[in-house]
Design a protein around this motif. Structure first.
Motif, mmCIF file in Angstrom:
data_model
loop_
_atom_site.group_PDB
_atom_site.id
_atom_site.type_symbol
_atom_site.label_atom_id
_atom_site.label_comp_id
_atom_site.label_asym_id
_atom_site.label_seq_id
_atom_site.Cartn_x
_atom_site.Cartn_y
_atom_site.Cartn_z
ATOM 1 N N THR A 51 44.105 25.279 70.918
ATOM 2 C CA THR A 51 43.299 24.779 69.801
ATOM 3 C C THR A 51 44.136 23.910 68.870
ATOM 4 O OG1 THR A 51 43.772 26.749 68.468
ATOM 5 C CG2 THR A 51 41.791 26.802 69.854
ATOM 6 N N ALA A 52 43.455 22.957 68.247
ATOM 7 C CA ALA A 52 44.056 22.124 67.205
ATOM 8 C C ALA A 52 43.038 21.991 66.083
ATOM 9 C CB ALA A 52 44.436 20.746 67.759
ATOM 10 N N GLY A 53 43.511 21.684 64.890
ATOM 11 C CA GLY A 53 42.601 21.555 63.763
ATOM 12 C C GLY A 53 42.987 20.432 62.835
ATOM 13 N N ILE A 54 41.999 19.631 62.448
ATOM 14 C CA ILE A 54 42.170 18.607 61.411
ATOM 15 C C ILE A 54 41.600 19.218 60.133
ATOM 16 C CG2 ILE A 54 41.562 16.278 60.644
ATOM 17 C CD1 ILE A 54 41.358 15.454 63.565
ATOM 18 N N ILE A 55 42.479 19.602 59.217
ATOM 19 C CA ILE A 55 42.102 20.477 58.105
ATOM 20 C C ILE A 55 42.800 20.014 56.828
ATOM 21 C CG2 ILE A 55 42.198 22.881 57.267
ATOM 22 C CD1 ILE A 55 42.311 23.647 60.330
ATOM 23 N N ASN A 56 42.094 20.111 55.711
ATOM 24 C CA ASN A 56 42.636 19.640 54.431
ATOM 25 C C ASN A 56 43.359 20.732 53.647
ATOM 26 O OD1 ASN A 56 42.984 17.484 52.526
ATOM 27 N ND2 ASN A 56 41.478 18.481 51.217
ATOM 28 N N VAL A 57 43.152 21.997 54.001
ATOM 29 C CA VAL A 57 43.753 23.101 53.249
ATOM 30 C C VAL A 57 44.706 23.841 54.182
ATOM 31 C CG1 VAL A 57 43.317 25.156 51.856
ATOM 32 C CG2 VAL A 57 41.644 23.280 51.869
ATOM 33 N N PRO A 58 46.013 23.610 54.068
ATOM 34 C CA PRO A 58 46.956 24.146 55.055
ATOM 35 C C PRO A 58 47.129 25.657 55.002
ATOM 36 C CG PRO A 58 48.128 23.017 53.287
ATOM 37 C CD PRO A 58 46.670 22.734 53.082
ATOM 38 N N THR A 59 46.613 26.300 53.948
ATOM 39 C CA THR A 59 46.710 27.757 53.851
ATOM 40 C C THR A 59 45.405 28.443 54.229
ATOM 41 O OG1 THR A 59 46.138 27.562 51.507
ATOM 42 C CG2 THR A 59 48.473 27.666 52.056
ATOM 43 N N SER A 60 44.426 27.695 54.727
ATOM 44 C CA SER A 60 43.103 28.242 55.034
ATOM 45 C C SER A 60 43.130 29.079 56.310
ATOM 46 C CB SER A 60 42.098 27.106 55.186
ATOM 47 O OG SER A 60 42.461 26.278 56.280
ATOM 48 N N SER A 61 42.029 29.780 56.546
ATOM 49 C CA SER A 61 41.935 30.637 57.735
ATOM 50 C C SER A 61 42.091 29.843 59.018
ATOM 51 C CB SER A 61 40.586 31.362 57.743
ATOM 52 O OG SER A 61 40.445 32.180 56.612
ATOM 53 N N MET A 62 41.424 28.697 59.111
ATOM 54 C CA MET A 62 41.507 27.882 60.326
ATOM 55 C C MET A 62 42.914 27.329 60.533
ATOM 56 S SD MET A 62 38.087 25.607 60.963
ATOM 57 C CE MET A 62 37.060 26.076 59.601
ATOM 58 N N ALA A 63 43.529 26.899 59.427
ATOM 59 C CA ALA A 63 44.883 26.333 59.533
ATOM 60 C C ALA A 63 45.867 27.364 60.069
ATOM 61 C CB ALA A 63 45.330 25.814 58.172
ATOM 62 N N ARG A 64 45.644 28.616 59.725
ATOM 63 C CA ARG A 64 46.551 29.664 60.196
ATOM 64 C C ARG A 64 46.233 30.097 61.630
ATOM 65 N NH1 ARG A 64 45.216 31.687 55.093
ATOM 66 N NH2 ARG A 64 44.244 33.568 55.929
ATOM 67 N N GLU A 65 45.025 29.798 62.094
ATOM 68 C CA GLU A 65 44.599 30.232 63.434
ATOM 69 C C GLU A 65 44.938 29.235 64.535
ATOM 70 O OE1 GLU A 65 42.779 32.825 64.788
ATOM 71 O OE2 GLU A 65 42.216 34.024 63.040
ATOM 72 N N VAL A 66 44.879 27.927 64.235
ATOM 73 C CA VAL A 66 45.003 26.933 65.301
ATOM 74 C C VAL A 66 46.427 26.880 65.844
ATOM 75 C CG1 VAL A 66 43.086 25.486 64.545
ATOM 76 C CG2 VAL A 66 45.371 25.088 63.588
ATOM 77 N N ASP A 67 46.531 26.441 67.100
ATOM 78 C CA ASP A 67 47.852 26.272 67.715
ATOM 79 C C ASP A 67 48.561 25.022 67.196
ATOM 80 O OD1 ASP A 67 47.601 28.532 69.556
ATOM 81 O OD2 ASP A 67 46.070 27.328 70.547
#
Length: 607
Positions: free
Chosen positions: A367-383
């Motif tokens: 998984t990868a994520g394009i995310i604006n909040v680096p401390t968010s749940s998704m940011a911590r989950e993606v590879d």
């Protein structure tokens, strides 16, 4: 979506609770409330509508106390009334809740059968009664909360206050974010670090299933198995300064005008101008090994995904599927080991997107994520985290987050193409040069703000508006229509221009403006032919194009918006500006609430 603040303080916390709520207004809400422990009683003040209404209630009927919780609510169960506003309370407890309790009706019926009386229509009130019921039989607050959590199905972040123990707050999270703030002799709960920034920079992010007990002397975090666990303390980096509009009338206007700067900042993280290359963060896998990409997103981010499909398939020749996050799991997608799942989210907490991410991780998909909040749940989950650098976006309708996501998507597509051997060094150098030109071109587009404002009144009179685009401009048509819907409440739809004659052309008359996005280029003539079909049927056309395109097809339109001549790669970044400005000025002309449009929330943390 909803916002939570909790303070276990040293002096009266009411003003700070309200200050925290003000920093959460960007999330969208329709009621607000506070509760404190005062002289052995739970005191509540709540109000419908904007936070100013609650401030007036507090001015007329103040509360004090060194322990308190507060909330901004976005209605799910029950209308946005004072009775349905949080905090919800019994004689023993008060609590606030973000998320949704899916089995609330079953629990409510059970509680009613035992004689419990309800004041609201919400799912949240059942949690207060379940905890109270146990405390009334002598169960300790911590154990009462744990037993209650085990019965809840759904998503929640909870902050709970107890009449019997004014020196303790308990929090819990499952599917909805909650952070713990560590102060000097004080502790805090918040929906995000931004809400707590004036009070502390020391933050612990709770993980899925965590429950936390904060007292005057300690902070104890228990994982989903009820085992005591240490979560790291980090510096949030969130600014304690108030979010200010500066010289702008609205946050949305400010954020539109910030785009050349924040896109430049974002590109700086991915472009290597001296080497004329695109670089991604270090990753634990080789992009060359993927033969298929799935992109999953919601709303505005899903249009970034559609544009990404064009770029990735054009540059890297890798097939791409785009899914709306809320549908992804339910079509039972075929997932393979050679597939990369890419998720796009401004907040990193979007419930549908987060659920899709976890579905892919359970299937063993990278998984990868394009995310604006680096401390968010998704940011911590993606590879692989691909950060945007838009900064906090306060306006509910996304603007600068959208263009920063586009910038990162272009960088990702380029890097993937190089990894797959589909991009020569000269082709990559050309992409880097064009991306580097984007901020200046976006700034030039902003120079047409007054022209767009001058024509907005014509569009504001319409009940329906259509947007047309072809190729990569089709997602931009969808985005333009969404922006207009969100903040002006005018019904608008975006179409691929070639689809007009397959149905939508029946809607055309002189009361339905047609916004055509058509930069000069290979698809220009095709788009213009569809535009002219509509003009022949009385359509009032607004053409957004460059000088060449306007010179060739601007005749007979009611207005034109001239954009700088740019390479097709960066056209979506540049053409985002006029569709955003048009929606903004139409909303201003109509007098709607631009920054906090009705029924919408910034961070959608329920499915």
């Amino acid at each position: 979506m909803c916002g939570i603040i909790g303070i276990l303080g040293k002096d009266n916390v009411t003003n700070r609770l309200v200050e925290g709520l003000k920093r959460l207004e960007y999330r969208g809400y329709d009621s607000a409330g506070v509760a404190t422990l005062s002289e052995g009683r739970i005191e509540r003040r709540r109000a419908e509508g904007k936070l100013d209404n609650l401030v007036r209630v507090l001015a007329d009927d103040p509360v004090d106390g060194v322990t308190g919780i507060a909330h901004t609510r976005w209605a799910t169960h029950g209308a946005p009334t004072t009775d349905n506003a949080h905090p919800h309370a019994t004689e023993e407890v008060a609590l606030v809740h973000n998320g949704i309790i899916e089995n609330f009706k079953e629990l409510r019926d059970e509680l009613l059968a035992r004689g419990r009386a309800f004041e609201s229509e919400t799912d949240t009130e059942v949690v207060a009664h379940l905890i109270s019921e146990q405390i009334e039989t002598g169960v300790a607050p911590r154990d009462a909360v744990r037993k209650t959590l085990d019965r809840l199905h759904g998503a929640f972040a909870l902050a709970i206050m107890f009449k019997s123990d004014p020196d303790m707050l308990i929090g819990a999270r499952l599917g909805s974010p909650l952070v713990v703030g560590h102060g000097d002799g004080e502790s805090f709960f918040g929906s995000d670090a931004l809400a707590l920034a004036p009070f502390t920079q020391k933050i612990s992010y709770l993980e899925e299933g965590d429950m936390v007990v904060i007292t005057r002397n300690a902070t104890m975090i228990y994982d989903e198995n009820d085992e005591l666990i240490a979560r790291p303390v980090a510096l949030s980096g969130a600014s304690a300064a108030a979010n200010e509009k500066g010289n702008h009338a609205h946050f949305m206007q400010k954020e539109i005008f910030e785009q050349p700067i924040v896109v430049a900042q974002t590109l700086q993280s991915y472009l290597r101008p001296l080497e004329e290359q695109v670089a991604l963060p270090d990753m634990a896998f080789d992009l060359a090994g993927f033969d298929r990409i799935s992109i999953v997103a919601c709303g505005t981010s899903s249009y970034v995904a559609m544009i990404g499909k064009y770029w990735i398939e054009q540059f890297a020749r890798v097939p791409v599927e785009v899914d709306v996050a809320s549908e992804f799991r339910y079509r039972d997608p075929v997932l393979t080991e050679n597939q990369l799942a890419l998720f796009i989210s401004q907040s990193g907490e979007t419930a549908d997107t987060l659920a899709a991410l976890k579905h892919c991780k359970r299937a063993g998909v990278k998984t990868a994520g394009i995310i604006n909040v680096p401390t968010s749940s998704m940011a911590r989950e993606v590879d692989l985290l691909l950060s945007t650098h838009a900064g906090p976006e306060i306006g509910v309708a996304s603007t600068k987050a959208f263009t920063c996501q586009l910038a990162v998507m272009a960088a990702f597509a380029t890097n993937l193409a190089r990894a797959k051997g589909k991009l020569s060094p000269e082709e990559e150098r050309e992409i880097v040069r064009h991306l580097s030109e984007a901020p200046e071109a976006m700034n030039a587009a902003l120079g047409h703000d007054e022209d767009i404002a001058g024509m907005a009144g014509t569009i504001a009179e319409a009940r329906d508006v259509l947007y047309l685009g072809r190729g990569i401009d089709y997602p931009m048509a969808l985005e333009g229509a969404l922006k207009l819907k969100e903040i002006s409440y005018i019904h608008a739809e975006g179409y691929a221009s070639g689809e007009m004659k397959h149905g939508p052309i029946a809607l055309i008359d002189d009361a339905v403006p047609l916004i055509v996005i058509a930069p000069s280029g290979p698809l220009f003539e095709k788009t213009v032919s569809n535009m002219q079909e509509a003009q022949a049927r009385g359509a009032k056309v607004v053409l957004i194009s460059d000088a060449e395109g306007i010179g060739r097809a601007g005749q007979g339109t009611i207005a034109t918006i001239e954009m700088p001549k740019v390479h097709p790669l960066i056209a979506p970044l540049v053409y985002a500006i006029p569709v955003q400005l048009l929606a903004y000025h139409v909303a201003v002309a109509k007098g709607t609430d631009v920054d906090q449009p009705r029924n919408l929330a910034k961070s959608v943390t329920v499915e």
